[in-house]
Design an enzyme around this catalytic site. Structure first.
Site, PDB file in Angstrom:
ATOM      1  N   LYS A  96       0.819  -1.229   0.000  1.00  0.00           N
ATOM      2  CA  LYS A  96       0.000   0.000   0.000  1.00  0.00           C
ATOM      3  C   LYS A  96       0.848   1.271   0.000  1.00  0.00           C
ATOM      4  O   LYS A  96       0.426   2.296  -0.509  1.00  0.00           O
ATOM      5  CB  LYS A  96      -0.954   0.010   1.194  1.00  0.00           C
ATOM      6  N   GLU A 118     -10.610   7.440   4.122  1.00  0.00           N
ATOM      7  CA  GLU A 118     -11.250   6.523   5.062  1.00  0.00           C
ATOM      8  C   GLU A 118     -10.353   5.304   5.182  1.00  0.00           C
ATOM      9  O   GLU A 118      -9.488   5.060   4.342  1.00  0.00           O
ATOM     10  CB  GLU A 118     -12.621   6.074   4.550  1.00  0.00           C
ATOM     11  N   SER A 383       1.877  -9.771  -1.001  1.00  0.00           N
ATOM     12  CA  SER A 383       1.542  -8.352  -0.847  1.00  0.00           C
ATOM     13  C   SER A 383       1.958  -7.749   0.484  1.00  0.00           C
ATOM     14  O   SER A 383       2.202  -6.548   0.568  1.00  0.00           O
ATOM     15  CB  SER A 383       0.037  -8.154  -1.053  1.00  0.00           C
TER      16      SER A 383
HETATM   17  C1  LIG Z   1      -4.957  -4.068   1.830  1.00  0.00           C
HETATM   18  C2  LIG Z   1      -4.227  -5.299   1.535  1.00  0.00           C
HETATM   19  C3  LIG Z   1      -4.602  -6.158   0.481  1.00  0.00           C
HETATM   20  C4  LIG Z   1      -5.845  -5.933  -0.342  1.00  0.00           C
HETATM   21  O1  LIG Z   1      -5.862  -4.766  -1.108  1.00  0.00           O
HETATM   22  P1  LIG Z   1      -5.714  -4.794  -2.693  1.00  0.00           P
HETATM   23  O2  LIG Z   1      -6.062  -3.416  -3.079  1.00  0.00           O
HETATM   24  O3  LIG Z   1      -6.650  -5.819  -3.229  1.00  0.00           O
HETATM   25  O4  LIG Z   1      -4.305  -5.138  -2.988  1.00  0.00           O
HETATM   26  C5  LIG Z   1      -3.819  -7.263   0.202  1.00  0.00           C
HETATM   27  N1  LIG Z   1      -2.733  -7.550   0.934  1.00  0.00           N
HETATM   28  C6  LIG Z   1      -2.331  -6.762   1.957  1.00  0.00           C
HETATM   29  C7  LIG Z   1      -1.114  -7.147   2.722  1.00  0.00           C
HETATM   30  C8  LIG Z   1      -3.054  -5.622   2.297  1.00  0.00           C
HETATM   31  O5  LIG Z   1      -2.663  -4.841   3.316  1.00  0.00           O
END
Ligand SMILES: *Cc1c(COP(=O)(O)O)cnc(C)c1O
Length: 403
Positions: A96, A118, A383
């Protein structure tokens, strides 16, 4: 920051990816969002903007993040080689920060003093508060009162980083009300502030802007993977909440002969309120100012959603994903809480990596696919890291179970 791929011409000037996306706003918000649209297209190709963003990514975020061959996990699942794009190694522990630094840099170039957003589970709020602190911007995060209690550690993090938290006390006191509250606050102060969204969702230009800021993931991963192996991966996969980490890595491979899979949370099963598998069970609708596949009731109100991963429980999904699905370019599949849990523990114990519960959904799909394929390669976008999930894991899954 553009690259040639099959969706480079998307969206159109009104923000549509085919029939999805657009800008569905109350009239009084049209002006402020048009200003962001105009500014983004004016600034994002500016050499100084790109140079500053590159510098931030390198020196502050720690990019490039590595691609890693998960050998033991691959062996244990008897087949294809599994690789991770290590977005968990970003500063703040997830992807993010890629788009939050971009959004805050845009705020700086627009001469804004304040960022407003938000947050549901608090991850977007923490990443944006980090970016605001870096640039010396004010940061105002709107959060449902229910979520403030549930996500106390992230509320503390945001406060430590200097953000102001606005508790939203009406309706169900969760994400939907927080969105309305953030929109109102932006409307009341749009000359000084900019609204910053947390994924490839919301009114145009956010789906394209956030995708562009996340593209670095796919561009790096493609080059790194070819360097390591001499080939493209056979399969690329990522979890999909709103869809930002997935759009980031997918965009690097859309023009290649690579099978691409987005993984959505099936939670406890297919019943209403038990999952957030928007692509599988949703129908066309409007949420958060844009058109997408949506889990909704007969009146078009967003349905209740659930996942063990708080970052995935969103009833809509980014418009470009909807377009890519209908175009047949990307496949969307599901992963249950149980499958996610199994992948989470295997990744901890076989690789020495505690993954985010969100990311574990994509790992779970990769394990299943690896067994089915027997050979070849799968690149997973990891992610985020799982440190934020420890309380949930300890309470619900324990730490002493066998794999
Ligand atoms: C917020 C988050 C997601 C989901 O958000 P996307 O916009 O679908 O990528 C996925 N993995 C992590 C670690 C997150 O913090």
């Amino acid at each position: 920051m553009s690259s040639s791929n099959s969706s480079a011409a998307m969206p159109d000037t009104n923000g549509f990816f085919g029939k999805f996306g657009g800008k569905f706003l109350p009239p009084q918000l049209e002006g402020p969002f048009a200003e962001i649209d105009e500014a983004y297209y004016r600034i994002y190709n500016d050499a100084a903007f790109i140079a500053e963003l590159r510098e931030i990514r390198h020196h502050f975020q720690g990019r490039p993040t590595p691609v890693y061959h998960a050998r033991r996990l691959s062996q244990a699942n008897g087949g294809a080689h599994i690789y991770f794009k290590r977005e968990d190694l970003n500063h703040t522990g997830a992807h993010k920060i890629n788009h939050c630094m971009g959004e805050a840099l845009l705020a700086k170039y627009m001469g804004k003093k304040k960022v407003i957003a938000e947050t549901g589970a608090g991850q977007h709020g923490v990443a944006l508060a980090t970016a605001a602190a870096y640039f010396g911007l004010e940061c105002e995060i709107h959060m449902g009162a229910v979520d403030i209690v549930k996500q106390a550690p992230n509320v503390s993090r945001m406060k430590l980083l200097g953000a102001k938290i606005v508790s939203v006390e009406h309706g169900l006191k969760t994400l939907k009300e927080a969105v309305d509250s953030a929109f109102e606050a932006y409307l009341a102060d749009y000359e000084n502030s900019i609204y910053c969204i947390g994924s490839v969702v919301g009114p145009h230009p956010f789906p394209v802007m956030v995708r562009d800021f996340q593209k670095v993931v796919g561009i790096e991963a493609r080059e790194q993977f070819i360097d390591m192996t001499g080939n493209l991966p056979d399969v690329v996969t990522a979890c999909v909440g709103g869809g930002s980490n997935a759009m980031g890595i997918f965009s690097g491979f859309l023009g290649d002969p690579v099978d691409i899979y987005g993984v959505e949370p099936l939670g406890r099963g297919p019943g209403v309120g038990d999952h957030a598998a928007t692509m599988t069970y949703g129908t066309e609708g409007i949420i958060h100012g844009f058109k997408c596949y949506l889990l909704q009731d007969e009146k078009g109100e967003p349905a209740p959603v659930y996942s063990c991963a708080s970052g995935l429980d969103y009833p809509g999904v980014g418009p470009e994903h909807c377009y890519l699905r209908d175009a047949g370019r990307v496949n969307y599949v599901t992963c249950s809480d149980d499958q996610c849990r199994e992948a989470f523990f295997q990744t901890c114990r076989l690789e020495g990596i505690i993954p985010a519960i969100e990311s574990s959904h994509a790992v779970a799909f990769a394990l299943e696919k690896a067994r089915e394929m027997g050979n070849g390669s799968i690149l997973v976008n990891l992610s985020g890291r799982g440190d934020k999930d420890l309380d949930y894991v300890i309470e619900n899954w324990g730490v002493g179970d066998s794999v």
